[in-house]
Design a protein around this motif. Structure first.
Motif, PDB file in Angstrom:
ATOM      1  N   SER A 110       0.832  -1.201   0.000  1.00 36.10           N
ATOM      2  CA  SER A 110       0.000   0.000   0.000  1.00 36.10           C
ATOM      3  C   SER A 110       0.866   1.250   0.000  1.00 36.10           C
ATOM      4  O   SER A 110       1.976   1.259   0.545  1.00 36.10           O
ATOM      5  CB  SER A 110      -0.892   0.011   1.246  1.00 36.10           C
ATOM      6  OG  SER A 110      -1.612   1.226   1.362  1.00 36.10           O
ATOM      7  N   THR A 111       0.329   2.332  -0.575  1.00 35.02           N
ATOM      8  CA  THR A 111       0.993   3.642  -0.564  1.00 35.02           C
ATOM      9  C   THR A 111       0.559   4.472   0.644  1.00 35.02           C
ATOM     10  O   THR A 111       0.741   5.689   0.659  1.00 35.02           O
ATOM     11  CB  THR A 111       0.676   4.425  -1.852  1.00 35.02           C
ATOM     12  OG1 THR A 111      -0.750   4.471  -2.044  1.00 35.02           O
ATOM     13  CG2 THR A 111       1.329   3.786  -3.060  1.00 35.02           C
ATOM     14  N   PHE A 112       0.007   3.831   1.660  1.00 31.17           N
ATOM     15  CA  PHE A 112      -0.470   4.554   2.840  1.00 31.17           C
ATOM     16  C   PHE A 112       0.626   5.433   3.441  1.00 31.17           C
ATOM     17  O   PHE A 112       0.391   6.593   3.802  1.00 31.17           O
ATOM     18  CB  PHE A 112      -0.985   3.558   3.880  1.00 31.17           C
ATOM     19  CG  PHE A 112      -1.751   4.183   5.014  1.00 31.17           C
ATOM     20  CD1 PHE A 112      -3.108   4.416   4.907  1.00 31.17           C
ATOM     21  CD2 PHE A 112      -1.111   4.527   6.202  1.00 31.17           C
ATOM     22  CE1 PHE A 112      -3.820   4.989   5.960  1.00 31.17           C
ATOM     23  CE2 PHE A 112      -1.815   5.112   7.253  1.00 31.17           C
ATOM     24  CZ  PHE A 112      -3.167   5.339   7.135  1.00 31.17           C
ATOM     25  N   GLY A 113       1.846   4.906   3.537  1.00 30.54           N
ATOM     26  CA  GLY A 113       2.945   5.674   4.129  1.00 30.54           C
ATOM     27  C   GLY A 113       3.286   6.922   3.349  1.00 30.54           C
ATOM     28  O   GLY A 113       3.634   7.963   3.932  1.00 30.54           O
ATOM     29  N   ALA A 114       3.206   6.847   2.010  1.00 29.62           N
ATOM     30  CA  ALA A 114       3.445   8.041   1.198  1.00 29.62           C
ATOM     31  C   ALA A 114       2.401   9.107   1.510  1.00 29.62           C
ATOM     32  O   ALA A 114       2.700  10.302   1.602  1.00 29.62           O
ATOM     33  CB  ALA A 114       3.411   7.682  -0.286  1.00 29.62           C
ATOM     34  N   GLY A 115       1.154   8.672   1.696  1.00 31.52           N
ATOM     35  CA  GLY A 115       0.108   9.605   2.073  1.00 31.52           C
ATOM     36  C   GLY A 115       0.337  10.217   3.447  1.00 31.52           C
ATOM     37  O   GLY A 115       0.008  11.389   3.681  1.00 31.52           O
TER      38      GLY A 115
END
Length: 377
Positions: A110-115
């Motif tokens: 997931s790109t959650f960390g980028a968000g």
């Protein structure tokens, strides 16, 4: 005499600012009236943050975010222009380098960390964010990023989905009621060095999925999921177009940034070069010195040496490129404004030795290039 030092990073070796420092070290050994102007650069991938923080005298911010598998990690981004602009690389949080080989699986990442990095910058009141989107471990069309920014991504029963690549097909609705209140008030620039669309044979899943651990079966599932997200983004944002160049970058994060955040996709080199004010430096220069770790036939397609050559050509000054290695036919770079190319390795040596001695070798080669240049000037 003024020389602009505008290198990219030498990957897995030296950052762009460190390469520029090494070039300057060698050049200043020469007893001549030489002024150097350092403009470290990047193309939107590794080194983007370091290059712009160095060029604009910014500062770094460290924070705890989640990696592609939702484990807590420490990441960093930069603030420039007195804190008005944040510059970050999504790979700091969501990059492939965060995973061991056996952990690579784009259905689970997931790109959650980028968000989360973006959310932290928004909380600090920035007016612009620059996002480099190279090196991702993800193929989730940015739904993880969107979730971190407060979007509710709903399934057919109005329940929030777990925002991973494998769950994209479950998306049935987008609710922005709780999206970050500053998100639509700022400018978001995406530094993108590929032109792949989101979907199709040249899209995110078939082209980049395998390097992230996708099997042929996974690629079909990811393609269906990306198409599902695309349909909902088209309904949510009338400006969104799944066929736009660059939408497939970073597993569809390029598309997600446009669809969820109204971001602008730009050539990574051009975006970074403009923010670093490369043209201002070249306007008063006699020579440009650039380079990166590897130069080959693909360097002409959006990479830093080609971009520096093109801009130097517009200013009617020559550009010289250094590289750790030069591979194959690179004659096309002469058409891009590069006058000459030099390998920094003076003799056959191992990769490990070249990396260990890179700073010394760059300094030595830079000195010899300028000594040669001075014979005619």
């Amino acid at each position: 005499m003024q020389i602009v030092l505008a290198p990219n990073a030498f990957k897995e070796c030296l950052s762009a600012p460190a390469v520029a420092d090494a070039m300057e070290e060698g050049i200043l050994r020469i007893p001549a009236d030489i002024r150097t102007v350092k403009v470290p650069l990047a193309d939107g991938g590794d080194g983007t943050t370091d290059a712009l923080v160095s060029a604009r005298n910014g500062v770094f911010v460290e924070l705890t975010v989640h990696d592609p598998l939702m484990r807590p990690v420490t990441a960093r981004y930069g603030l420039i222009d007195d804190g008005e602009t944040a510059v970050m690389e999504m790979a700091q949080a969501s990059g492939l380098w965060r995973l061991r080989e056996e952990e690579k699986n784009p259905l689970l990442t997931s790109t959650f960390g980028a968000g989360e990095m973006m959310r932290d910058a928004l909380d600090r009141g920035v007016s612009a964010i620059i996002v480099g989107i190279g090196g991702s471990a993800t193929t989730d069309a940015g739904i993880g990023m969107a979730a971190a920014l407060g979007y509710r991504l709903l399934d057919g029963q109005n329940r929030e989905i777990d925002p991973t690549g494998g769950n994209m097909q479950e998306l049935a609705g987008i609710d922005d009621t709780y999206a970050h209140p500053h998100l639509k008030k700022i400018k978001i620039h995406v530094a993108c060095d590929v032109a792949n669309p989101l979907l199709g044979p040249n899209g995110a899943a078939p082209v980049y999925g395998p390097q992230k651990g996708a099997t042929p079966e996974m690629i079909f599932q990811l393609e269906d999921g990306l198409a599902t997200v695309a349909r909902h983004l088209q309904a949510y944002n009338r400006r969104f177009r799944p066929e736009m160049p660059g939408g497939g970058a970073a597993g569809g994060l390029g598309a997600g940034l446009v669809g969820f955040c109204c971001a602008e996709l730009r050539s990574g080199f051009d975006l970074i070069a403009d923010y670093a004010r490369l043209d201002d430096a070249l306007a008063d220069a006699d020579l440009a010195l650039t380079g990166e770790g590897k130069i080959d036939h693909s360097t002409r397609f959006g990479k830093v040496p080609a971009g520096v050559g093109q801009r130097a050509k517009k200013h009617n000054i020559p550009a010289v490129a250094l590289a750790g290695g030069i591979f194959g036919d690179v004659s096309s770079l002469y058409e891009e404004g590069i006058s000459a190319l030099f390998s920094i390795t003076p003799a056959p040596i191992s990769l490990a030795e070249a990396i260990g001695r890179a700073r010394v070798l760059i300094a030595q080669t830079s000195e010899q290039v300028i000594r040669l240049w001075l014979l005619k000037n």
